[in-house]
Scaffold this active site. Structure first.
Site, PDB file in Angstrom:
ATOM      1  N   ASN A  32       0.826  -1.211   0.000  1.00 17.15           N
ATOM      2  CA  ASN A  32       0.000   0.000   0.000  1.00 17.15           C
ATOM      3  C   ASN A  32       0.859   1.260   0.000  1.00 17.15           C
ATOM      4  OD1 ASN A  32      -2.244  -1.617   0.042  1.00 17.15           O
ATOM      5  ND2 ASN A  32      -2.735  -1.269   2.189  1.00 17.15           N
ATOM      6  N   THR A  33       1.990   1.217   0.700  1.00 11.16           N
ATOM      7  CA  THR A  33       2.905   2.365   0.711  1.00 11.16           C
ATOM      8  C   THR A  33       3.455   2.614  -0.683  1.00 11.16           C
ATOM      9  OG1 THR A  33       3.548   1.906   3.002  1.00 11.16           O
ATOM     10  CG2 THR A  33       5.038   3.274   1.705  1.00 11.16           C
ATOM     11  N   VAL A  34       3.805   1.553  -1.385  1.00  5.74           N
ATOM     12  CA  VAL A  34       4.317   1.675  -2.754  1.00  5.74           C
ATOM     13  C   VAL A  34       3.239   2.219  -3.679  1.00  5.74           C
ATOM     14  CG1 VAL A  34       5.192   0.364  -4.741  1.00  5.74           C
ATOM     15  CG2 VAL A  34       6.048  -0.128  -2.439  1.00  5.74           C
ATOM     16  N   THR A  35       2.003   1.773  -3.482  1.00  7.17           N
ATOM     17  CA  THR A  35       0.880   2.264  -4.293  1.00  7.17           C
ATOM     18  C   THR A  35       0.733   3.782  -4.156  1.00  7.17           C
ATOM     19  OG1 THR A  35      -0.336   0.178  -4.081  1.00  7.17           O
ATOM     20  CG2 THR A  35      -1.615   2.129  -4.637  1.00  7.17           C
ATOM     21  N   ARG A  77       1.571 -10.198  -3.918  1.00  6.98           N
ATOM     22  CA  ARG A  77       1.586 -11.637  -4.175  1.00  6.98           C
ATOM     23  C   ARG A  77       2.622 -12.348  -3.304  1.00  6.98           C
ATOM     24  NH1 ARG A  77       3.276 -11.480  -8.877  1.00  6.98           N
ATOM     25  NH2 ARG A  77       5.288 -12.481  -8.652  1.00  6.98           N
ATOM     26  N   THR A  83      -5.018  -7.667  -0.142  1.00  5.07           N
ATOM     27  CA  THR A  83      -6.183  -7.531   0.734  1.00  5.07           C
ATOM     28  C   THR A  83      -7.280  -6.780  -0.024  1.00  5.07           C
ATOM     29  OG1 THR A  83      -5.446  -5.401   1.622  1.00  5.07           O
ATOM     30  CG2 THR A  83      -4.661  -7.406   2.743  1.00  5.07           C
ATOM     31  N   ASP A  94      -5.034   4.537  -9.028  1.00  3.14           N
ATOM     32  CA  ASP A  94      -4.897   4.509 -10.488  1.00  3.14           C
ATOM     33  C   ASP A  94      -5.783   5.566 -11.136  1.00  3.14           C
ATOM     34  OD1 ASP A  94      -3.084   2.454 -10.371  1.00  3.14           O
ATOM     35  OD2 ASP A  94      -4.461   0.904 -11.079  1.00  3.14           O
TER      36      ASP A  94
END
Length: 209
Positions: A32-35, A77, A83, A94
Site C-alpha cells: 500500500n505504501t508503494v501504491t 503476491r 487484501t 490509479d
C-alpha cells in the site's frame, strides 16, 4: 483478442521487479505504501512537469512511477496476496493518477491553443475511466472482463511515447498519440461490453461460461 502489451512482456517485467519487491518487503515497506508513493510520483511528473510543458521530464517521471503498478502487485503476491483494501486503494490511486496525467496533458495543450489536442485528451480521460468502470461493474455482477487491447499500462505507454517524441521536437506526436489512444480506448470499451453481453446471454440460456 490479444492485448497490445503482451502477457509475456508483462511476465518478463514482473521477473525484473521481483528482486526490488523482495528487498522492499524485507525493509518493512508495504504494498500500500508503494501504491501511494507511485501515485504521488505520477502527480509530480504530470502536474509539476507535464502541465508546464516539460514533456520529456514529465513523461519519464510518469512512466517510472507508473511501473509501481507492477511492483505493488508483485509485493502483494509475495506477501500472501492482496487484501480487499489493498485492491480498493490500488484502483482508486490509479484513477487519481490517470486523471492527473490526462488533465495535465489537456491543460498543456490548451495553453498552446490546440483545441483538437484538448478534445483528444478529454476523450482519453473519459474513455479510460469507462474501460476501468466496465470491468469493475462486470466483476461486481459476478462476470469476468479481463479482455481488451488497451488496458492501463498500454494507455500510459502510448501517451508517454507521444509526450517524449513531442518533447524532442516531433511536433504533432503527442496529439497523434492521443487520438490513437482515444480510438483504442473506445474500442476496448466496446470489446468489454460485448464480452459481458455474451456472458450474460450464455448465463440466461443456462450455458456454462
Amino acid at each position: 483478442m490479444a492485448k497490445i502489451f503482451q502477457v509475456s512482456a508483462r511476465a518478463g517485467m514482473t521477473r525484473v521487479v521481483e528482486p526490488v519487491a523482495r528487498t522492499l518487503l524485507r525493509a518493512g515497506v508495504t504494498p500500500n505504501t508503494v501504491t501511494v508513493a507511485g501515485t504521488v510520483g505520477v502527480l509530480v511528473g504530470a502536474l509539476g512537469f507535464g502541465a508546464r510543458g516539460h514533456l520529456v521530464a514529465g513523461a519519464l517521471i510518469v512512466t517510472l512511477f507508473a511501473l509501481t503498478d507492477l511492483l505493488d502487485g508483485t509485493m502483494a503476491r509475495m506477501s500472501g496476496g492482496s487484501t480487499k483494501f489493498g485492491a480498493f486503494l490500488d484502483s482508486s490511486m490509479d484513477r487519481i493518477a490517470d486523471s492527473a496525467v490526462f488533465g495535465a496533458v489537456a491543460y498543456h495543450l490548451a495553453t498552446q491553443g490546440d483545441r483538437g489536442g484538448v478534445a483528444a485528451a478529454l476523450i482519453c480521460l473519459a474513455a479510460g475511466g469507462l474501460v476501468s468502470y466496465v470491468k469493475a461493474r462486470a466483476e461486481g455482477l459476478g462476470m469476468t472482463c479481463n479482455v481488451g487491447i488497451a488496458e492501463r499500462t498500454e494507455r500510459l505507454l502510448i501517451v508517454g511515447v507521444g509526450g517524449l517524441l513531442t518533447g524532442v521536437g516531433i511536433d504533432r506526436a503527442l496529439v497523434v498519440a492521443l487520438w490513437l489512444l482515444a480510438a483504442v480506448s473506445i474500442f476496448t470499451v466496446g470489446q468489454r461490453m460485448t464480452h459481458v453481453y455474451r456472458q450474460a446471454q450464455r448465463a440466461r440460456a443456462g450455458v456454462p461460461g
